[in-house]
Design an enzyme around this catalytic site. Structure first.
Site, PDB file in Angstrom:
ATOM      1  N   SER A   1      32.035  -3.645 -51.655  1.00 24.15           N
ATOM      2  CA  SER A   1      33.745  -2.866 -50.931  1.00 24.15           C
ATOM      3  C   SER A   1      34.810  -3.458 -51.602  1.00 24.15           C
ATOM      4  O   SER A   1      35.046  -4.984 -52.346  1.00 24.15           O
ATOM      5  CB  SER A   1      33.519  -3.569 -49.563  1.00 24.15           C
ATOM      6  OG  SER A   1      34.595  -3.021 -48.514  1.00 24.15           O
TER       7      SER A   1
ATOM      8  N   GLU B   1      27.126  -1.753 -51.014  1.00 18.98           N
ATOM      9  CA  GLU B   1      27.992  -2.179 -50.758  1.00 18.98           C
ATOM     10  C   GLU B   1      27.730  -3.657 -50.730  1.00 18.98           C
ATOM     11  O   GLU B   1      26.794  -3.665 -49.656  1.00 18.98           O
ATOM     12  CB  GLU B   1      29.217  -1.614 -50.108  1.00 18.98           C
ATOM     13  CG  GLU B   1      29.979  -0.243 -51.061  1.00 18.98           C
ATOM     14  CD  GLU B   1      31.400  -0.296 -49.904  1.00 18.98           C
ATOM     15  OE1 GLU B   1      32.465   0.041 -50.896  1.00 18.98           O
ATOM     16  OE2 GLU B   1      31.688  -0.563 -48.862  1.00 18.98           O
TER      17      GLU B   1
ATOM     18  N   ASP C   1      31.672   2.898 -43.774  1.00 20.45           N
ATOM     19  CA  ASP C   1      31.157   2.021 -44.595  1.00 20.45           C
ATOM     20  C   ASP C   1      30.729   0.565 -44.134  1.00 20.45           C
ATOM     21  O   ASP C   1      30.370  -0.432 -43.542  1.00 20.45           O
ATOM     22  CB  ASP C   1      32.077   2.120 -46.093  1.00 20.45           C
ATOM     23  CG  ASP C   1      31.379   2.865 -46.971  1.00 20.45           C
ATOM     24  OD1 ASP C   1      31.200   3.947 -46.520  1.00 20.45           O
ATOM     25  OD2 ASP C   1      31.772   2.362 -48.786  1.00 20.45           O
TER      26      ASP C   1
ATOM     27  N   CYS D   1      38.779   8.067 -45.188  1.00 19.76           N
ATOM     28  CA  CYS D   1      37.756   7.285 -45.716  1.00 19.76           C
ATOM     29  C   CYS D   1      37.354   7.002 -46.675  1.00 19.76           C
ATOM     30  O   CYS D   1      36.295   8.285 -46.703  1.00 19.76           O
ATOM     31  CB  CYS D   1      36.912   6.365 -44.862  1.00 19.76           C
ATOM     32  SG  CYS D   1      37.671   6.206 -43.184  1.00 19.76           S
TER      33      CYS D   1
END
Length: 553
Positions: A468, A442, A78, A119
């Site tokens: 996030s 995000e 991310d 993750c």
């Protein structure tokens, strides 16, 4: 489902010939076949060590009498995908991971599974697959990164993003930014704060699907290799006892996860992932449950970005089990639920102490009497929106200000860095929801820019996208219905007054119903027409954020 059918009879001779082609011995064929789902790759820092975790798991499985067989799962970083089109491909991988793992596991009749994620979407995707396949399964993650050290302070990825904002505001030099760049992320592992990856790895422990330390033992510690070996051995016990994911992930287990979520101050993304995982177990979690649990659950941890503690500190303080023991002092968790140890949660946490009251506050002295996440409702979000209130400054818990409206993240970032956002403003970013984005990006870049400029105690950000776990400030996401579905966020105009009241769970656009109806007649919904490939298909099938952005099959 069992791999035993490979072993006997003329009818299965062709299948055995293919196993022979793998170099598999007759003895290996006769043992339980354990699928090891490896998320190893060479682009995600949280996954670069998973090859070592895989080898340790394989050894543990073999020591306990199983035949380990590795197959892959994908993972997106991310952080690397942040702030550009790549972020559209993050959340969407959750379903690709679940679907592909289901396909591999059922096509090859594995007797048991060991999931090795780390993750963000990788963890919930594999938990969803575990529920679907429902053979004995255990999780062991790659582990968190150690904190960085810059200018005498511990730091992490969120500090790195905020350093860019500080540079834009003239507070940092290029040399300052370069120092953060070289020191903020010093080891492999999932980023070192209570971000989404670490939130979900901790909650996997709470759900009972992973052994103690899964969420907190740093990636670079040898204890992580030992944990992996023990996970390999433990899955064989689950196989022998026929304990399956849906025996473990019960309604009570999800209540425990929500409770721990509030105590730990987890990422708001957990409000997407827990409902999606529960859905695969035939259990419904709605956003109202989050406020109910939050109302009775004190927030006792302030890890980055909410505070200055990191995952290594939580690990040394006793980890997730120590947090659960604090909650158990007030009977806030169900201790009778079954876990992957074959024991109850109460048996697992018995005797675990809180070794550092600065990292894990005693339940009698919490940071707040309510949990780390709040769900707000009002005419701007009739179906709800989510904020990580444990990372919101007290000054912003109640706020009213004029809207500055943007139809994409890129436009908002340009305005923020261009100095167009002033103290008191409420930034609205729309058409970034699950279907409208698509992919529900995000918004770490704009929130970090705001924080880096020192405006996080004066400016709020509202979006139908998401944030996030590294985000701090009055960042309110998951606005439902989203703009592309005709939600009222689509009809906000520059200068409209928005009121935010986090303690009372309210968010309202101070525009009359009549004016909103008039706007709906004149303001056209913006639908992206040029979508291709997976994103096009995803946008047509994904449910709203308040439903966990699950796929409607």
């Amino acid at each position: 489902m069992s791999s035993n059918f490979y072993c006997d009879g003329v009818d299965m001779a062709p299948q055995r010939s293919l196993l022979n082609a793998l170099g598999m011995t007759k003895e290996e064929m006769q043992r339980p076949m354990v699928g090891i789902v490896s998320s190893y790759n060479e682009i995600v820092p949280g996954h670069m060590n998973i090859d070592k975790i895989v080898e340790a798991v394989k050894l543990g499985v073999a020591m306990a009498g199983g035949t380990p067989v590795v197959f892959p799962a994908i993972a997106v970083c991310d952080g690397i995908a942040m702030g550009h089109v790549g972020m559209k491909y993050s959340l969407v991988t959750r379903d690709l991971i679940a679907d592909s793992t289901e396909c591999m596991a059922l096509a090859h009749h594995f007797d048991a599974l060991v999931m090795i994620p780390n993750c963000d979407k990788n963890v919930p995707g594999l938990l969803m697959a575990a529920a679907r396949v429902n053979v004995p399964t255990i999780f062991v993650s790659g582990g968190p990164m150690l904190a960085g050290h810059v200018k005498g302070n511990k730091t992490s990825l969120s500090s790195m993003f905020e350093a860019v904002g500080s540079y834009s505001a003239g507070k940092f030099t290029l040399e300052d930014v370069e120092e953060f760049e070289n020191k903020a992320c010093p080891t492999c592992g999932s980023c070192s704060g209570m971000y989404t990856a670490n939130s979900m790895n901790c909650l996997t422990e709470v759900l009972g699907m992973a052994l103690r330390g899964n969420g907190t033992i740093p990636a670079v510690y040898s204890d992580r290799i030992k944990l992996a070996k023990h996970a390999g051995m433990a899955v064989m016990e689950l196989y022998r006892k026929n304990i399956r994911p849906r025996d473990i992930m019960t309604e009570k287990a999800f209540e425990n996860a929500l409770t721990a979520d509030m105590a730990l101050g987890c990422s708001t993304n957990s409000m997407l992932h827990l409902p999606a995982i529960a859905n695969e177990c035939g259990i419904k979690i709605n956003l109202d449950m989050a406020n109910e649990v939050s109302a009775r659950t004190p927030n006792i941890c302030h890890l980055a970005p909410a505070g200055h503690a990191y995952m290594e500190d939580l690990n040394e303080a006793g980890g997730v089990y120590a947090v659960l023991n604090e909650l158990n002092k007030k009977n806030l968790i169900h201790t009778d639920v079954l876990t992957c140890t074959g024991k109850t949660l109460g048996e697992n946490i018995s005797g675990v102490i809180n070794k550092n009251h600065d990292i894990i506050r005693p339940i009698e002295e919490p940071y707040s009497q309510t949990g780390g996440i709040a769900v707000l409702r009002g005419n701007l979000a009739p179906d709800g929106c989510v904020v990580k209130r444990s990372a919101v400054a007290q000054e912003m818990m109640q706020h009213k200000g004029p809207a500055k409206v943007f139809d994409s993240e890129e436009d908002a970032i340009a305005a923020i860095k261009g100095g167009d956002i002033k103290a008191g403003d409420i930034v609205v970013i729309r058409y970034e929801g699950p279907a409208g984005g698509p992919g529900m990006r995000e918004m770490l870049s704009p929130t970090s820019a705001i924080a880096g400029m020192g405006l996080d105690k004066e400016v709020a950000l509202i979006t139908d996208g998401r944030f996030s776990g590294a985000t701090r400030g009055a960042a309110i996401g998951h606005v439902s219905p989203e703009a592309v579905s005709g939600g009222n966020i689509a009809y906000v105009k520059d200068g409209d007054i928005i009121s935010i009241d986090i303690p009372n769970y309210r968010i309202n656009l101070e525009v009359s119903d009549e004016e909103l109806e008039n706007r709906k007649k004149t303001m056209k919904i913006k639908v992206k027409e040029n979508l291709t490939g997976y994103l096009r298909r995803y946008s047509k099938m994904v449910a709203s954020a308040d439903k966990g952005a699950i796929i409607n099959y």
